[in-house]
Scaffold this active site. Structure first.
Site, PDB file in Angstrom:
ATOM      1  CB  CYS A  77      74.853  -3.363  65.291  1.00  0.00           C
ATOM      2  SG  CYS A  77      74.982  -1.591  65.121  1.00  0.00           S
ATOM      3  CG  ASP A 169      52.439   1.121  46.785  1.00  0.00           C
ATOM      4  OD1 ASP A 169      53.379   0.888  47.581  1.00  0.00           O
ATOM      5  OD2 ASP A 169      51.491   1.888  47.077  1.00  0.00           O
TER       6      ASP A 169
HETATM    7  C1  BEZ Z   1      76.451  -0.364  68.838  1.00  0.00           C
HETATM    8  O1  BEZ Z   1      75.905  -0.972  67.934  1.00  0.00           O
HETATM    9  O2  BEZ Z   1      76.643  -0.863  69.932  1.00  0.00           O
HETATM   10  C2  BEZ Z   1      76.874   1.071  68.631  1.00  0.00           C
HETATM   11  C3  BEZ Z   1      77.345   1.483  67.400  1.00  0.00           C
HETATM   12  C4  BEZ Z   1      77.750   2.802  67.265  1.00  0.00           C
HETATM   13  C5  BEZ Z   1      77.665   3.674  68.341  1.00  0.00           C
HETATM   14  C6  BEZ Z   1      77.167   3.244  69.545  1.00  0.00           C
HETATM   15  C7  BEZ Z   1      76.773   1.934  69.701  1.00  0.00           C
END
Ligand code: BEZ
Length: 252
Positions: A77, A169
């Site tokens: 993430c 829209d």
């Molecule tokens: C990550 O962002 O690294 C991750 C988050 C949840 C599960 C596996 C990876």
């Protein structure tokens, strides 16, 4: 079909009744069950890193992209949001308002944003787009974003990597869904937005691996005469054994 771990794994491991209400039915992870391309995207109130928003008001007349991630302070993430932050001028150039979401609090989002910005070599502590704090998972349930195969330390499901692109829209133009273990490619997301915006304006479709500047395809419903009028630069046809003239390329 895999078993729904929200009713099996969660209650077996932790005996946590809260989880059961999140997953009334066994199901696959699916982006907004029932929300189809062309449907009006739900309006909702949310708490975010820029304060409370009402989603449609936040979007205004712009295109929008809502992308979820499983959890703050997680590795994949962090790489994704850093890339999204770096590319934010590209989204802005295309008139696309960005907003992220995860199942953590605003406070966590602010703390994590500093890591993301530092990791991405970006200036400032704040991301150039807000993050929705869906710590009660209400929106994630409503939009079908929870991944029953990804469970946090409290036994609660995490959000999958959903992408929703919404048109001016307020209708859903694209949804894609990745599992937590596979990071997205934000260059591809920009490429798709370029295709969505082009094909919203012109009667064309973009072929495999298309990039801006490449030839596009004349949509099958256009007659030869209509195509000739709409594309004065010319229409190139590819010969195929059937002899049917359906592979028609043009420069938009
Ligand atoms: C990550 O962002 O690294 C991750 C988050 C949840 C599960 C596996 C990876």
């Amino acid at each position: 079909m895999r078993m729904c771990c929200r009713s099996v794994r969660v209650s077996t491991v932790l005996g946590h009744s809260r989880c059961l209400s999140l997953a009334p039915e066994p199901q696959h992870a699916a982006a907004m069950p029932g929300l189809l391309l062309g449907d009006e995207f739900p309006n909702f109130d949310a708490n975010t890193t820029i304060g409370k928003i009402q989603f449609h008001e936040f979007l205004g007349d712009s295109w929008g992209i809502l992308f979820s991630h499983p959890k703050d302070f997680t590795p994949v993430c962090t790489t994704e949001l850093a890339r999204a932050a770096k590319l934010s001028p590209e989204f802005e150039k295309r008139g696309v308002k960005m907003i992220a979401l995860s199942v953590d609090s605003v406070e966590d989002h602010h703390g994590w944003s500093k890591d993301v910005m530092a990791y991405g070599g970006c200036t400032g502590p704040a991301l150039p787009f807000p993050i929705i704090a869906d710590d009660k998972r209400e929106l994630s349930v409503k939009l079908g974003m929870l991944d029953p195969d990804e469970i946090d330390k409290d036994g609660l499901p995490l959000t999958a990597r959903c992408v929703f692109v919404i048109g001016p829209d307020k209708r859903l133009k694209l949804s894609i869904l990745y599992p937590a273990t596979t990071g997205r490619n934000f260059d591809e997301i920009l490429r798709v937005i370029d295709s969505l915006q082009l094909t919203a304006q012109k009667k064309v479709a973009t072929p495999v691996d298309w990039k801006p500047g490449h030839e596009v395809m004349v949509i099958p419903t256009l007659s030869e005469a209509e195509a000739a009028t709409l594309f004065p630069s010319g229409v190139r046809k590819a010969d195929v054994p059937s002899g049917k003239n359906y592979l028609r390329f043009t420069k938009p």
